[in-house]
Design a protein around this motif. Structure first.
Motif, mmCIF file in Angstrom:
data_model
loop_
_atom_site.group_PDB
_atom_site.id
_atom_site.type_symbol
_atom_site.label_atom_id
_atom_site.label_comp_id
_atom_site.label_asym_id
_atom_site.label_seq_id
_atom_site.Cartn_x
_atom_site.Cartn_y
_atom_site.Cartn_z
ATOM 1 N N THR A 299 1.272 -12.324 -0.749
ATOM 2 C CA THR A 299 1.059 -11.211 -1.679
ATOM 3 C C THR A 299 0.101 -10.186 -1.079
ATOM 4 O O THR A 299 0.320 -8.974 -1.171
ATOM 5 N N VAL A 300 -0.952 -10.678 -0.434
ATOM 6 C CA VAL A 300 -1.896 -9.783 0.248
ATOM 7 C C VAL A 300 -1.187 -9.030 1.375
ATOM 8 O O VAL A 300 -1.394 -7.826 1.571
ATOM 9 N N HIS A 301 -0.334 -9.732 2.102
ATOM 10 C CA HIS A 301 0.445 -9.107 3.179
ATOM 11 C C HIS A 301 1.292 -7.966 2.628
ATOM 12 O O HIS A 301 1.324 -6.860 3.189
ATOM 13 N N ALA A 302 1.970 -8.209 1.509
ATOM 14 C CA ALA A 302 2.818 -7.174 0.896
ATOM 15 C C ALA A 302 1.987 -5.982 0.444
ATOM 16 O O ALA A 302 2.427 -4.825 0.546
ATOM 17 N N ARG A 303 0.784 -6.245 -0.052
ATOM 18 C CA ARG A 303 -0.089 -5.148 -0.470
ATOM 19 C C ARG A 303 -0.477 -4.271 0.716
ATOM 20 O O ARG A 303 -0.528 -3.040 0.602
ATOM 21 N N CYS A 304 -0.770 -4.906 1.844
ATOM 22 C CA CYS A 304 -1.134 -4.136 3.043
ATOM 23 C C CYS A 304 0.018 -3.238 3.491
ATOM 24 O O CYS A 304 -0.192 -2.077 3.872
ATOM 25 N N VAL A 305 1.233 -3.778 3.460
ATOM 26 C CA VAL A 305 2.405 -2.978 3.832
ATOM 27 C C VAL A 305 2.539 -1.779 2.903
ATOM 28 O O VAL A 305 2.805 -0.649 3.343
ATOM 29 N N SER A 306 2.344 -2.004 1.617
ATOM 30 C CA SER A 306 2.436 -0.914 0.644
ATOM 31 C C SER A 306 1.356 0.138 0.879
ATOM 32 O O SER A 306 1.623 1.348 0.835
ATOM 33 N N ILE A 307 0.130 -0.315 1.149
ATOM 34 C CA ILE A 307 -0.976 0.616 1.411
ATOM 35 C C ILE A 307 -0.672 1.472 2.627
ATOM 36 O O ILE A 307 -0.866 2.699 2.619
ATOM 37 N N LEU A 308 -0.180 0.845 3.697
ATOM 38 C CA LEU A 308 0.153 1.607 4.903
ATOM 39 C C LEU A 308 1.297 2.573 4.647
ATOM 40 O O LEU A 308 1.302 3.701 5.152
ATOM 41 N N GLY A 309 2.278 2.155 3.850
ATOM 42 C CA GLY A 309 3.386 3.044 3.522
ATOM 43 C C GLY A 309 2.911 4.307 2.826
ATOM 44 O O GLY A 309 3.356 5.417 3.142
ATOM 45 N N HIS A 310 2.005 4.150 1.873
ATOM 46 C CA HIS A 310 1.460 5.317 1.185
ATOM 47 C C HIS A 310 0.574 6.144 2.123
ATOM 48 O O HIS A 310 0.587 7.383 2.079
ATOM 49 N N LEU A 311 -0.183 5.464 2.965
ATOM 50 C CA LEU A 311 -1.064 6.160 3.908
ATOM 51 C C LEU A 311 -0.254 7.025 4.870
ATOM 52 O O LEU A 311 -0.700 8.104 5.284
ATOM 53 N N TRP A 312 0.955 6.560 5.205
ATOM 54 C CA TRP A 312 1.822 7.288 6.134
ATOM 55 C C TRP A 312 2.864 8.131 5.403
ATOM 56 O O TRP A 312 3.884 8.496 5.969
ATOM 57 N N ASN A 313 2.584 8.419 4.123
ATOM 58 C CA ASN A 313 3.364 9.378 3.329
ATOM 59 C C ASN A 313 4.837 9.023 3.205
ATOM 60 O O ASN A 313 5.722 9.866 3.409
ATOM 61 N N ASN A 314 5.073 7.764 2.840
ATOM 62 C CA ASN A 314 6.439 7.352 2.523
ATOM 63 C C ASN A 314 6.944 8.180 1.333
ATOM 64 O O ASN A 314 6.213 8.386 0.367
#
Length: 544
Positions: A116-131
């Motif tokens: 779950t923490v792993h999935a959160r990190c992916v989501s954070i990076l996605g938003h950080l990189w303007n998905n």
């Protein structure tokens, strides 16, 4: 990972001594040697096993102490100014890591909270990189950026093959474009996965990075994609992602061939979002289908963590996804590695929570300010010219005063990584052509610093540069000392050259002058000798 060869210790000892009975030799040595002060079973009579597993083990505290002492020979991480890899971990983050040291990131059934923490990190990076709103980024943690780059390249190759098969065309001879300043992991992808790497030469006019004027001539229907680097390891420059995308748009209109971009953001993808939010290099650029970064660089985790994200699941070919059932539940895997530690992911999430956007921005802005200060200082000496450009005002005006350089918003200066790449100035080289720039790196190493001196990529390999990576762990005090040491060592080299010239002019081999010259080079500072130390040249009393 460096390949290592098996060493036969007994044969090596026998060859070195010229005798066959190495046990007798060890006993002889032991008779003149004190026993180990740590009271270990390993001592002068029974050496520490180095190449074979011992028949019997030793106590835990002894094994710990022996290995700890071996590691004392390692360098000081804070003085390693060559590496982009973060070496700092806070007490709380370390506690979290130790508590979760044995958790396996590959076992989602046993460690669902970790996943779950792993999935959160992916989501954070996605938003950080303007998905974008109509797409959903998908991605995974990797073992550094090398694995991430290989996955990004493989996805491009599989998408290209799928399009070629659908059109009834050959899938042989794929190629990929990258600049000559590419990190070795990019070239490894091409070699390991049978893709022709079309290396585009760099030049000063292209800021020693990808030369946009050479892209079109290297494209064809077999081009699977292009690697664009956000943060050159040579000079810290960002390559022009938007400029590359524009060229690929034009090429598609002319030929009908659509070519994707993978952004190697090993360093820059965790710097640019915080310091240059308006710079469009990420998923705001439609051609960018995947991005990688290193959590263990400017993501500020410890070594061993990378990330790869695709802008949407449709860009991750199904051919790369494996479904697993043998760990207790249904899992999907699309990494090159399988079992690997989960604590680096927890460290990454800890940093996201603890620092937040503003914390990352503050730390990276501080590193950038220190890098600008070092750049301005080096050029002020007259001895050096900076090849990196982060100290130059973005509006093209003349460099500002030191106070402005130290406190200004990074947006007022040229974008890049907090990296200072520098060389001897033209005026210095003209006045002192006999001074080897590599000696600066060597003498700094004597003081404990690791600052590499290396050639620029092919086509510019005649130019050597020194490079300092300014990480968050560089304090203003360390920076001040570094500037003093670089200046002092440069003066030492100039004095050593004068000593050599004097030797040649005198035409003799004055031992006092030779002694002074050698000590100057070895110690990294001028040596003052006393006349009585050289009375009749019969004694040798060097400085301690």
């Amino acid at each position: 990972m460096v390949l290592s060869e098996h060493v036969n210790a007994d044969k090596l000892l026998s060859n070195l001594t010229g005798k066959g009975d190495e046990h007798a030799i060890r006993a002889l040595i032991a008779s003149h040697t004190l026993r180990d002060p740590y009271s270990s079973k390993y001592n002068s009579q029974e050496p520490i096993p180095k190449f074979r597993i011992p028949e019997e083990g030793c106590e835990e505290k002894q094994a710990y102490q022996l290995i700890k002492d071996d590691l004392d020979l390692d360098g000081k991480p804070n003085l390693n100014l060559a590496s982009f890899v973060n070496t700092y971990i806070s007490d709380r983050a370390e506690k979290l890591a130790v508590e979760n040291l044995t958790k396996n990131l590959a076992d989602a059934d046993e460690y669902p909270a970790l996943m779950t923490v792993h999935a959160r990190c992916v989501s954070i990076l996605g938003h950080l990189w303007n998905n974008t709103d109509h797409e959903k980024a998908i991605g995974t943690a990797t073992t550094g950026s090398s694995e991430a780059i290989h996955l990004g390249g493989l996805a491009m190759k599989k998408r290209w093959q799928e399009k070629r098969r659908a059109a009834g065309k050959s899938t042989e001879k794929p190629n990929i474009l990258m600049a000559a300043n590419a990190q070795v992991a990019l070239e490894k992808f091409a070699r390991y996965f049978d893709v022709e790497d079309r290396i585009i030469p760099v030049r000063e006019a292209s800021k020693h990075c990808l030369d946009l004027s050479k892209i079109k001539e290297n494209l064809d229907e077999n081009t699977i994609g292009i690697f664009v680097i956000m943060g050159s390891t040579y000079t810290g420059h960002y390559e022009d992602v938007q400029g590359v995308a524009k060229i690929l748009d034009e090429y598609e209109k002319e030929t009908g061939h659509s070519i994707d971009i993978h952004v190697d953001g090993a360093s820059g993808a965790m710097v640019a979002p915080f310091l240059y939010p308006d710079l469009e290099w990420d998923f705001r650029v439609p051609r960018v289908k995947s991005i990688n970064t290193s959590g263990h660089k400017f993501g500020l985790t410890t070594a061993g963590l990378g990330w790869i994200l695709w802008r949407d699941a449709k860009y991750l070919p199904k051919e790369l996804i494996f479904e697993l059932h043998y760990l207790g539940g249904k899992e999907e895997s699309y990494t090159l590695n399988f079992s690997r530690p989960g604590f680096p992911v927890l460290h990454q999430y800890y940093n996201f929570l603890h620092l937040g956007f503003d914390g990352y921005k503050q730390l990276h802005a501080s590193s950038m300010a220190n890098a600008r200060l070092l750049s301005v200082f080096l050029e002020a000496t007259g001895h050096y010219t900076c090849v990196s450009e982060i100290h130059l005002p973005a509006n093209g005006s003349k460099p500002k005063d030191v106070k402005h350089v130290a406190t200004a918003d990074p947006l007022q200066y040229m974008a890049g990584l907090p990296v200072v790449a520098f060389r001897f100035s033209d005026s210095f080289r003209k006045a002192h052509p006999e001074v080897p720039q590599a000696a600066v790196s060597t003498l700094l190493r004597v003081k404990g610093y690791i600052i590499p001196n290396y050639e620029l990529p092919p086509s510019e390999q005649k130019t050597e540069i020194l490079r300092v990576v300014v990480r968050q762990s560089m304090s203003i005090d360390l920076l001040d000392r570094l500037m003093e040491d670089i200046s002092a060592i440069t003066n030492v080299l100039l004095e050593a050259v004068e000593d050599v010239k004097k030797l040649r002019a005198e035409g003799d081999h004055d031992p006092q002058l030779i002694h002074k010259y050698v000590l100057t080079l070895v110690t990294g500072k001028p040596v003052e000798e006393r006349e009585e130390d050289w009375e009749g040249h019969s004694t040798f009393r060097a400085a301690c």
